[in-house]
Motif scaffolding. Structure first.
Motif, mmCIF file in Angstrom:
data_model
loop_
_atom_site.group_PDB
_atom_site.id
_atom_site.type_symbol
_atom_site.label_atom_id
_atom_site.label_comp_id
_atom_site.label_asym_id
_atom_site.label_seq_id
_atom_site.Cartn_x
_atom_site.Cartn_y
_atom_site.Cartn_z
ATOM 1 N N GLY A 61 1.246 -0.908 -0.401
ATOM 2 C CA GLY A 61 0.070 -0.067 -0.309
ATOM 3 C C GLY A 61 0.553 1.061 -0.335
ATOM 4 O O GLY A 61 0.846 2.154 -0.301
ATOM 5 N N TRP A 100 0.838 3.845 -2.529
ATOM 6 C CA TRP A 100 -0.078 5.207 -2.368
ATOM 7 C C TRP A 100 1.043 6.731 -2.968
ATOM 8 O O TRP A 100 0.686 7.199 -2.733
ATOM 9 C CB TRP A 100 -0.158 5.325 -0.821
ATOM 10 N N SER A 122 -0.094 9.079 -5.066
ATOM 11 C CA SER A 122 -0.405 10.501 -4.609
ATOM 12 C C SER A 122 0.692 11.658 -4.882
ATOM 13 O O SER A 122 0.052 12.466 -4.104
ATOM 14 C CB SER A 122 -1.063 10.135 -3.136
ATOM 15 N N GLY A 158 1.432 10.572 -0.562
ATOM 16 C CA GLY A 158 1.208 9.255 0.397
ATOM 17 C C GLY A 158 0.441 10.378 1.540
ATOM 18 O O GLY A 158 0.066 11.071 1.187
#
Length: 138
Positions: free
Chosen positions: A52, A56, A60, A75
């Motif tokens: 994750g 992320w 992001s 993140g």
């Protein structure tokens, strides 16, 4: 109206993050296969953090130019740079940890000795827009 600039992504960093995610996924599967007490919890933790977090960060990392400040996000991490506090913006390839997915970076010096490294995909447009925004608040 806020303007969003995505981070440039170096191929080598994409490969490192993808490899980290795959290695974590493999570890989570192996942990589950062991079938020991608590394996599921450990496997989920490995998957969430190890898969994750890299994904992320990869998807992001962006910079949002607003009327009075620049917001950098990567993140779960966020930085707010007031436009009025910016002292200089210079090219950099400094490898320090930062909300930048490329070594083709801009160094923003602001406040009292603070610094932020970013890597917008379109550096020229970013620089033009941030200078226009700074002039508008002056």
């Amino acid at each position: 109206m806020p303007t969003i600039y995505r981070s440039k992504v170096d191929v080598w960093l994409f490969v490192v993050l993808a490899f980290a995610a795959l290695a974590a996924l493999y570890s989570a599967v192996q942990t589950m296969a062991a079938g020991t007490t608590g394996a599921t919890g450990v496997a989920v933790l490995i998957a969430v953090v190890g898969v994750g977090l890299p994904l992320w960060l990869l998807f992001s990392t962006r910079y949002t130019l607003q009327a009075t400040h620049l917001l950098a996000q990567s993140g779960p991490f966020k930085w707010v740079v007031p436009l009025a506090d910016i002292k200089s913006i210079t090219p950099s390839n400094n490898p320090l940890s930062s909300p930048a997915l490329s070594l083709d970076r801009l160094r923003i010096d602001y406040g009292k000795g603070r610094m932020l490294l970013i890597s917008p995909r379109d550096k020229e447009r970013f620089l033009q827009d941030i200078e226009a925004a700074r002039r508008a608040i002056a």
